[in-house]
Scaffold this motif. Structure first.
Motif, PDB file in Angstrom:
ATOM      1  N   LYS A  40       0.832  -1.224   0.000  1.00  0.00           N
ATOM      2  CA  LYS A  40       0.000   0.000   0.000  1.00  0.00           C
ATOM      3  C   LYS A  40       0.859   1.264   0.000  1.00  0.00           C
ATOM      4  N   THR A  41       1.836   1.309   0.919  1.00  0.00           N
ATOM      5  CA  THR A  41       2.681   2.515   0.995  1.00  0.00           C
ATOM      6  C   THR A  41       3.478   2.663  -0.290  1.00  0.00           C
ATOM      7  N   GLU A  48      -2.780   5.666   5.939  1.00  0.00           N
ATOM      8  CA  GLU A  48      -3.246   5.315   7.287  1.00  0.00           C
ATOM      9  C   GLU A  48      -3.432   6.553   8.179  1.00  0.00           C
ATOM     10  N   PHE A  87      11.542 -11.966   6.478  1.00  0.00           N
ATOM     11  CA  PHE A  87      12.045 -10.584   6.444  1.00  0.00           C
ATOM     12  C   PHE A  87      13.133 -10.360   7.495  1.00  0.00           C
ATOM     13  N   SER A 126       7.798  -2.582   5.786  1.00  0.00           N
ATOM     14  CA  SER A 126       6.596  -1.748   5.832  1.00  0.00           C
ATOM     15  C   SER A 126       6.341  -1.308   7.272  1.00  0.00           C
ATOM     16  N   GLY A 142       3.740  -1.764   9.298  1.00  0.00           N
ATOM     17  CA  GLY A 142       3.249  -2.841  10.152  1.00  0.00           C
ATOM     18  C   GLY A 142       4.303  -3.913  10.397  1.00  0.00           C
ATOM     19  N   GLN A 143       5.207  -4.112   9.450  1.00  0.00           N
ATOM     20  CA  GLN A 143       6.284  -5.086   9.650  1.00  0.00           C
ATOM     21  C   GLN A 143       7.243  -4.568  10.712  1.00  0.00           C
ATOM     22  N   ASN A 174      -0.798  -0.044  13.149  1.00  0.00           N
ATOM     23  CA  ASN A 174      -0.524  -0.055  11.710  1.00  0.00           C
ATOM     24  C   ASN A 174      -0.747  -1.424  11.096  1.00  0.00           C
TER      25      ASN A 174
END
Ligand SMILES: Nc1ncnc2c1ncn2[C@@H]1O[C@H](COP(=O)(O)OP(=O)(O)OP(=O)(O)O)[C@@H](O)[C@H]1O
Ligand SMILES: Nc1ncnc2c1ncn2[C@@H]1O[C@H](COP(=O)(O)OP(=O)(O)OP(=O)(O)O)[C@@H](O)[C@H]1O
Ligand SMILES: [Mg+2]
Ligand SMILES: [Mg+2]
Lengths: 225, 225
Positions: free
Chosen positions: A45-46, A168, B135, B144, B146-147, B172
């Motif tokens: 998304k980002t 977000e 990752f 990202s 959220g990651q 997030n």
């Protein structure tokens, strides 16, 4: 107003590992739409929003803004579009640490040559609209997470852009404040015809959208029109 | 295991403006509880968590950890408690930019003197538990939002702390990933008896809590036991 064709983006780690963050995105967003983009963490998304906001270049594929192929534009023209046409709310706000909330919202207007009196008036109105009239002289590290997020939203609206890309925008806000921000964006969308593309995990934001797009593993799916 | 008496925190901007972020908090959290703290943006949640996590000192009032008044401890003793007893998930993750995800999760164990083989094994297990096994060698800016958040959660669990303080750990994350993280925390709470204090706007997290505390304008209210 925003269109992509077979948009791909690879990230490279070291020399060997390729992360195919976007694997061929075909998107059409019409003027005045209020679109939500949902998808799991890490789905791209980002990365997609950074492409649409001209903050990063794709590995391959086309991006059109108002029908113009952006790959034909030089850096000056791109930064003009970014300054006047697109408002960007970053996932991590990207506020300037040494400036107060008021000065952060003024900054895009300063760069666009807006006279001082007018840009202060407009910055104050925007901070009031996001509920931060009492925090205008706080610096980012003197603000809570959600307060910083709202300064970033006010800043994105400073030059009255025709397109707002928000990554977000309600992630760090409580339900009540979230609703106020969504209502503000909806009002600007209806009154000014501003196009909104909002990446979100917040069901409340998605419910306000006229259209929901889903992104999974770098590919786009339409959920509802 | 965590107690406060008349906890107050003032922030000062310049010399004149005082922001009374906490105005007298009385809190008692028992071992093994799973408590959620909700409240509007700017109400004092991060400030309270920073006090409980010994990351910042109160203006006045008392904090007890396992019945010990922390104001009697010296800096060495405080950092020992922070390293071994408390796992902290920051609202903005605070990952070390030059280290990979794996090295970031290893770091608390390296500081606690855990042998290399064991800390790598445990760091891998934790990253797998938060869904990031592919990752491990990404640096924070190659992940990202959220990651990164999930790496911060794995890092907070590294030394198997008796208390985990998490500031908006799912802000997030999409709903599905959020559920997996909440389930992971719940499992650790039940299996290891770890106490969790979670600041959140996420109703799903609040529903899993045994007790919900509300904070508004720097004061605490109990919502449900
Ligand atoms: N360093 C600081 N200097 C001055 N004021 C501060 C500072 N840090 C926080 N504040 C103020 O203290 C109040 C509480 O902030 P805090 O970060 O604890 O809120 P919060 O509940 O975590 O909010 P959010 O949900 O938005 O993260 C806010 O009004 C904020 O503007
Ligand atoms: N600079 C980078 N280098 C390498 N990989 C990257 C980089 N930035 C992002 N990635 C990877 O690309 C994928 C997509 O990232 P992106 O930030 O677009 O996801 P996202 O959908 O915004 O996730 P979130 O909801 O967690 O913010 C992720 O798997 C991430 O690890
Ligand atoms: Mg993102
Ligand atoms: Mg906070």
């Amino acid at each position: 107003v925003l269109e992509t064709k077979e948009l791909k983006k690879n990230y490279y780690i070291g020399r060997k590992i390729v992360v195919p963050a976007l694997r061929g995105i075909n998107l059409k967003i019409y003027e005045g739409e209020f679109v939500a983009i949902l998808g799991p963490s890490g789905s791209g998304k980002t990365t997609l929003l950074n492409m649409l906001g001209l903050l990063d270049r794709p590995t391959s594929g086309k991006i059109y803004i108002d029908g113009v192929d952006v790959s034909n534009l030089n850096d000056n023209q791109l930064s003009e579009i970014r300054l006047r046409k697109i408002g960007f709310v970053f996932q991590y706000y990207n506020l300037v640490p040494i400036l107060t909330a008021l000065e952060n919202v003024e900054l895009p207007m300063t760069l666009a040559g807006v006279p001082k009196k007018e840009r202060i008036r407009r910055a104050k109105d925007l901070l009031k609209a996001v509920g931060l009239e009492k925090f205008m002289d706080h610096k980012p590290n003197e603000l809570s997470g959600g307060q910083q997020q709202r300064v970033a939203i006010a800043r994105a609206l400073a030059n009255n852009p025709s397109i707002v890309l928000a990554d977000e925008p309600t992630g760090n806000l409580d339900t009540q404040t979230s609703k106020e921000i969504i209502a503000l964006m909806k009002r600007i969308n209806i009154e000014n015809g501003t196009t909104f593309v909002i990446v979100t995990h917040d069901v409340e934001v998605a419910q306000e959208a006229g259209r929901i797009l889903q992104i999974r593993d770098g590919l786009l799916y339409e959920v509802r029109t």
